[in-house]
Design a protein around this motif. Structure first.
Motif, PDB file in Angstrom:
ATOM      1  N   VAL A 148      30.868 -14.236  37.556  1.00 43.88           N
ATOM      2  CA  VAL A 148      31.766 -15.144  38.274  1.00 43.88           C
ATOM      3  C   VAL A 148      32.595 -15.981  37.297  1.00 43.88           C
ATOM      4  O   VAL A 148      33.815 -16.119  37.462  1.00 43.88           O
ATOM      5  CB  VAL A 148      30.970 -16.054  39.229  1.00 43.88           C
ATOM      6  N   PHE A 149      31.966 -16.532  36.284  1.00 45.08           N
ATOM      7  CA  PHE A 149      32.725 -17.344  35.331  1.00 45.08           C
ATOM      8  C   PHE A 149      33.701 -16.497  34.519  1.00 45.08           C
ATOM      9  O   PHE A 149      34.762 -16.989  34.113  1.00 45.08           O
ATOM     10  CB  PHE A 149      31.785 -18.132  34.420  1.00 45.08           C
ATOM     11  N   PHE A 150      33.361 -15.245  34.266  1.00 45.01           N
ATOM     12  CA  PHE A 150      34.309 -14.340  33.627  1.00 45.01           C
ATOM     13  C   PHE A 150      35.554 -14.191  34.502  1.00 45.01           C
ATOM     14  O   PHE A 150      36.689 -14.242  34.018  1.00 45.01           O
ATOM     15  CB  PHE A 150      33.653 -12.976  33.392  1.00 45.01           C
ATOM     16  N   MET A 165      26.740  -7.676  25.700  1.00 45.99           N
ATOM     17  CA  MET A 165      26.233  -8.728  24.821  1.00 45.99           C
ATOM     18  C   MET A 165      25.294  -9.695  25.546  1.00 45.99           C
ATOM     19  O   MET A 165      24.612 -10.499  24.897  1.00 45.99           O
ATOM     20  CB  MET A 165      27.402  -9.493  24.177  1.00 45.99           C
ATOM     21  N   ASN A 166      25.233  -9.609  26.876  1.00 50.25           N
ATOM     22  CA  ASN A 166      24.310 -10.446  27.649  1.00 50.25           C
ATOM     23  C   ASN A 166      23.303  -9.619  28.435  1.00 50.25           C
ATOM     24  O   ASN A 166      22.735 -10.096  29.416  1.00 50.25           O
ATOM     25  CB  ASN A 166      25.101 -11.344  28.605  1.00 50.25           C
ATOM     26  N   LYS A 167      23.068  -8.381  27.991  1.00 48.22           N
ATOM     27  CA  LYS A 167      22.328  -7.413  28.815  1.00 48.22           C
ATOM     28  C   LYS A 167      20.904  -7.856  29.150  1.00 48.22           C
ATOM     29  O   LYS A 167      20.383  -7.485  30.201  1.00 48.22           O
ATOM     30  CB  LYS A 167      22.283  -6.057  28.113  1.00 48.22           C
ATOM     31  N   PHE A 168      20.262  -8.660  28.310  1.00 52.65           N
ATOM     32  CA  PHE A 168      18.877  -9.025  28.576  1.00 52.65           C
ATOM     33  C   PHE A 168      18.737 -10.176  29.562  1.00 52.65           C
ATOM     34  O   PHE A 168      17.641 -10.441  30.047  1.00 52.65           O
ATOM     35  CB  PHE A 168      18.176  -9.401  27.257  1.00 52.65           C
ATOM     36  N   ARG A 169      19.837 -10.856  29.867  1.00 48.69           N
ATOM     37  CA  ARG A 169      19.717 -12.037  30.723  1.00 48.69           C
ATOM     38  C   ARG A 169      20.910 -12.231  31.652  1.00 48.69           C
ATOM     39  O   ARG A 169      21.065 -13.297  32.239  1.00 48.69           O
ATOM     40  CB  ARG A 169      19.537 -13.286  29.861  1.00 48.69           C
ATOM     41  N   ILE A 170      21.733 -11.215  31.807  1.00 48.47           N
ATOM     42  CA  ILE A 170      22.956 -11.398  32.584  1.00 48.47           C
ATOM     43  C   ILE A 170      22.640 -11.582  34.061  1.00 48.47           C
ATOM     44  O   ILE A 170      21.770 -10.919  34.631  1.00 48.47           O
ATOM     45  CB  ILE A 170      23.924 -10.215  32.367  1.00 48.47           C
ATOM     46  N   THR A 171      23.329 -12.522  34.675  1.00 46.16           N
ATOM     47  CA  THR A 171      23.146 -12.813  36.099  1.00 46.16           C
ATOM     48  C   THR A 171      24.526 -12.942  36.748  1.00 46.16           C
ATOM     49  O   THR A 171      25.561 -12.783  36.104  1.00 46.16           O
ATOM     50  CB  THR A 171      22.355 -14.118  36.298  1.00 46.16           C
ATOM     51  N   GLY A 172      24.528 -13.273  38.032  1.00 46.17           N
ATOM     52  CA  GLY A 172      25.776 -13.359  38.756  1.00 46.17           C
ATOM     53  C   GLY A 172      26.744 -14.381  38.202  1.00 46.17           C
ATOM     54  O   GLY A 172      27.959 -14.176  38.223  1.00 46.17           O
ATOM     55  N   PHE A 173      26.238 -15.508  37.664  1.00 48.75           N
ATOM     56  CA  PHE A 173      27.170 -16.532  37.208  1.00 48.75           C
ATOM     57  C   PHE A 173      27.954 -16.064  35.988  1.00 48.75           C
ATOM     58  O   PHE A 173      29.085 -16.516  35.750  1.00 48.75           O
ATOM     59  CB  PHE A 173      26.450 -17.857  36.939  1.00 48.75           C
ATOM     60  N   LYS A 229      26.586  -4.937  19.691  1.00 45.08           N
ATOM     61  CA  LYS A 229      25.137  -4.773  19.665  1.00 45.08           C
ATOM     62  C   LYS A 229      24.521  -6.119  19.311  1.00 45.08           C
ATOM     63  O   LYS A 229      24.850  -6.721  18.299  1.00 45.08           O
ATOM     64  CB  LYS A 229      24.729  -3.723  18.626  1.00 45.08           C
ATOM     65  N   GLY A 230      23.646  -6.580  20.167  1.00 47.41           N
ATOM     66  CA  GLY A 230      23.032  -7.880  19.939  1.00 47.41           C
ATOM     67  C   GLY A 230      23.281  -8.813  21.103  1.00 47.41           C
ATOM     68  O   GLY A 230      24.244  -8.667  21.843  1.00 47.41           O
ATOM     69  N   GLU A 231      22.421  -9.799  21.265  1.00 49.52           N
ATOM     70  CA  GLU A 231      22.505 -10.733  22.391  1.00 49.52           C
ATOM     71  C   GLU A 231      23.237 -11.999  21.968  1.00 49.52           C
ATOM     72  O   GLU A 231      23.034 -12.520  20.874  1.00 49.52           O
ATOM     73  CB  GLU A 231      21.095 -11.093  22.872  1.00 49.52           C
ATOM     74  N   ALA A 232      24.108 -12.501  22.836  1.00 51.84           N
ATOM     75  CA  ALA A 232      24.931 -13.657  22.503  1.00 51.84           C
ATOM     76  C   ALA A 232      24.239 -14.959  22.893  1.00 51.84           C
ATOM     77  O   ALA A 232      23.555 -15.036  23.907  1.00 51.84           O
ATOM     78  CB  ALA A 232      26.279 -13.556  23.194  1.00 51.84           C
ATOM     79  N   THR A 233      24.461 -15.981  22.095  1.00 51.93           N
ATOM     80  CA  THR A 233      23.995 -17.326  22.415  1.00 51.93           C
ATOM     81  C   THR A 233      24.994 -17.984  23.371  1.00 51.93           C
ATOM     82  O   THR A 233      26.117 -17.507  23.527  1.00 51.93           O
ATOM     83  CB  THR A 233      23.894 -18.166  21.142  1.00 51.93           C
ATOM     84  N   PRO A 234      24.613 -19.099  24.010  1.00 54.11           N
ATOM     85  CA  PRO A 234      25.571 -19.801  24.878  1.00 54.11           C
ATOM     86  C   PRO A 234      26.860 -20.193  24.156  1.00 54.11           C
ATOM     87  O   PRO A 234      27.949 -20.117  24.743  1.00 54.11           O
ATOM     88  CB  PRO A 234      24.784 -21.025  25.337  1.00 54.11           C
ATOM     89  N   LEU A 235      26.759 -20.599  22.902  1.00 55.46           N
ATOM     90  CA  LEU A 235      27.950 -20.987  22.163  1.00 55.46           C
ATOM     91  C   LEU A 235      28.876 -19.785  21.941  1.00 55.46           C
ATOM     92  O   LEU A 235      30.100 -19.888  22.113  1.00 55.46           O
ATOM     93  CB  LEU A 235      27.566 -21.603  20.815  1.00 55.46           C
ATOM     94  N   ASN A 275      28.968 -17.048  23.753  1.00 55.77           N
ATOM     95  CA  ASN A 275      29.519 -16.688  25.067  1.00 55.77           C
ATOM     96  C   ASN A 275      30.704 -17.572  25.450  1.00 55.77           C
ATOM     97  O   ASN A 275      31.727 -17.085  25.951  1.00 55.77           O
ATOM     98  CB  ASN A 275      28.432 -16.814  26.142  1.00 55.77           C
ATOM     99  N   THR A 276      30.569 -18.869  25.223  1.00 61.66           N
ATOM    100  CA  THR A 276      31.641 -19.797  25.566  1.00 61.66           C
ATOM    101  C   THR A 276      32.880 -19.518  24.724  1.00 61.66           C
ATOM    102  O   THR A 276      34.014 -19.523  25.235  1.00 61.66           O
ATOM    103  CB  THR A 276      31.183 -21.250  25.360  1.00 61.66           C
ATOM    104  N   LEU A 277      32.684 -19.250  23.443  1.00 61.24           N
ATOM    105  CA  LEU A 277      33.807 -18.914  22.569  1.00 61.24           C
ATOM    106  C   LEU A 277      34.466 -17.612  22.999  1.00 61.24           C
ATOM    107  O   LEU A 277      35.695 -17.485  22.975  1.00 61.24           O
ATOM    108  CB  LEU A 277      33.320 -18.806  21.119  1.00 61.24           C
TER     109      LEU A 277
END
Length: 438
Positions: A147-149, A136-144, A98-104, A106-108
């Motif tokens: 793909v990166f996953f 964890m990325n539900k508010f901003r998830i896109t195709g990339f 629950k909660g949105e992840a930051t880029p850091l 997500n990368t981790l």
């Protein structure tokens, strides 16, 4: 086994026409989901079995040689024991966030997924981590994000152990030692992951910046993680222990096909399934569909590739020789065909050029010791380039299917190729090959 007593000592190479079932099956796997999806969904088991039976009939009634069929059956059972047990056990572990992840963060998360893939396989790691990734990325998830996953968790991450990706497990079954890949490929793994994670961080930072500041601050203030089904870690340990059973135990087979490690893995999967609470399976939307598809398709693959392996290991089928040529040729086919048989085909070809047999564990160990650059190139080409398209590796389509079901806009087949695979992944893999493949 009684039927081996009369096997010809030097069976003749099969005619080139016996490559047709293998080629047809691989083309079906690659093209049918795109152009005849409804037919393929309902009839792929019949197609795979029918093509496999054509090859089996040739060896049984023309060559009168049962040995290749028994060898293929033994490898198939061991392969499915590992892939199936990891799939079932990982399906019994549920992660909620629950909660949105930051880029850091997500990368981790992707880095952790890449490491985990070496312990529970790219299929297991993908099925375990894709739903929390979307959440964890539900508010901003896109195709990339999808793909990166696929690039990192479903493919490149699992290149350090035979458990990590099916091609490497096939090599392990043939005689490559368990830690050989870790010893020889870790530097390429580090470089490829660093470049992919760096590219992802740049994309994700730009994506994150588009979210209004008040939403970013509210959603990333804290994250809550929930884990269920952790008893399955015990069953994962049982599967890993089975891989390291003494060689004398591993070579013991029931009915000439069922090895002791395979039976232990099947038992761990059954125990996991029945000790996991139904609500955990429901939360993961767990079903046997993906492993059923792998099971049927690989019956056909393991049978139809017997003639291909025998012809390739004769050493005359391919006119390539350098590690770099093997890296890119194995990679090019792995991107659009299943990377497991592609790996084994090129391993057979390269060994054949050295007058070694891929059917001999002693020869495989000799090849790994004396021609390490070639085996490194084939291993990296098969695993890394499996991310080249949705059909390069089994988990790729599974991840896309879950994303589509979650109403995430995953790229189309061509969108994946022309927006991500060719402009982003390919340059990275070319650089890795140029630096690491000698």
């Amino acid at each position: 086994m009684f039927f081996l007593a009369n096997a010809p000592a030097h069976a003749a190479l099969p005619p080139m026409g016996m490559l047709a079932p293998f080629a047809i099956l691989l083309l079906c796997i690659a093209l049918m989901p795109l152009f005849a999806a409804h037919f393929w969904e309902h009839h792929y088991p019949k197609v795979a079995l029918a093509l496999g039976l054509v090859t089996a009939a040739y060896y049984a009634f023309v060559q009168h040689d049962w040995h290749p069929l028994q060898h293929a059956a033994n490898e198939y059972v061991s392969f499915m024991a590992l892939v199936g047990s990891l799939f079932v056990i990982s399906g019994g572990i549920n992660i909620r966030v629950k909660g949105e992840a930051t880029p850091l963060i997500n990368t981790l998360y992707l880095l952790i997924g890449a490491v985990l893939a070496n312990f529970i396989g790219t299929t297991g790691a993908s099925m375990l981590l894709i739903r929390p990734w979307i959440q964890m990325n539900k508010f901003r998830i896109t195709g990339f994000h999808i793909v990166f996953f696929i690039f990192i968790v479903s493919n490149v991450g699992g290149s350090l152990t035979p458990i990590g990706d099916p091609p490497l497990f096939l090599g392990f079954l043939r005689g490559v030692s368990f830690f050989w890949v870790l010893q020889h490929c870790w530097q390429a793994w580090v470089l490829a992951l660093a470049l992919l994670l760096g590219a992802f961080f740049i994309f994700d930072t730009r994506n994150f910046a588009r979210v209004p500041k008040e939403i970013r601050e509210a959603e990333t203030a804290h994250e809550d993680w929930f884990f269920r089904g952790l008893l399955n870690i015990v069953w994962l340990g049982v599967v890993l222990a089975a891989v390291f059973l003494p060689k004398s135990v591993q070579e013991t087979k029931l009915l000439g096909v069922f090895s002791i490690p395979a039976l232990v893995m099947f038992a761990a999967a059954v125990a996991s399934y029945f000790t996991t609470k139904p609500e955990v399976h429901e939360a993961n939307d767990f079903n046997f569909g993906p492993v059923k598809e792998v099971g049927f398709l690989f019956v056909g693959i393991f049978l139809t590739m017997i003639p291909a392996l025998q012809i390739l290991q004769s050493g005359e089928a391919l006119k390539i020789s350098s590690p770099m040529q093997y890296y890119f040729t194995t990679g090019a086919l792995s991107a659009f065909l299943d990377n497991a048989p592609t790996y084994l085909s090129f391993l057979a070809a390269s060994m054949g050029q050295q007058h070694l047999s891929v059917d001999s564990p002693a020869d495989v160990m000799t090849f790994a010791a004396e021609h390490a650059p070639h085996l490194i190139a084939i291993s990296l080409g098969a695993v890394f380039f499996g991310a080249g398209s949705y059909i390069g590796n089994g988990p790729n389509f599974m991840v896309k299917a879950i994303a589509d079901k979650s109403k995430v806009h995953a790229p189309t087949f061509l969108g994946y190729l022309f927006r991500f695979s060719i402009p982003i992944l390919l340059p990275i893999l070319i650089l890795v090959g140029w630096v690491m493949v000698k």
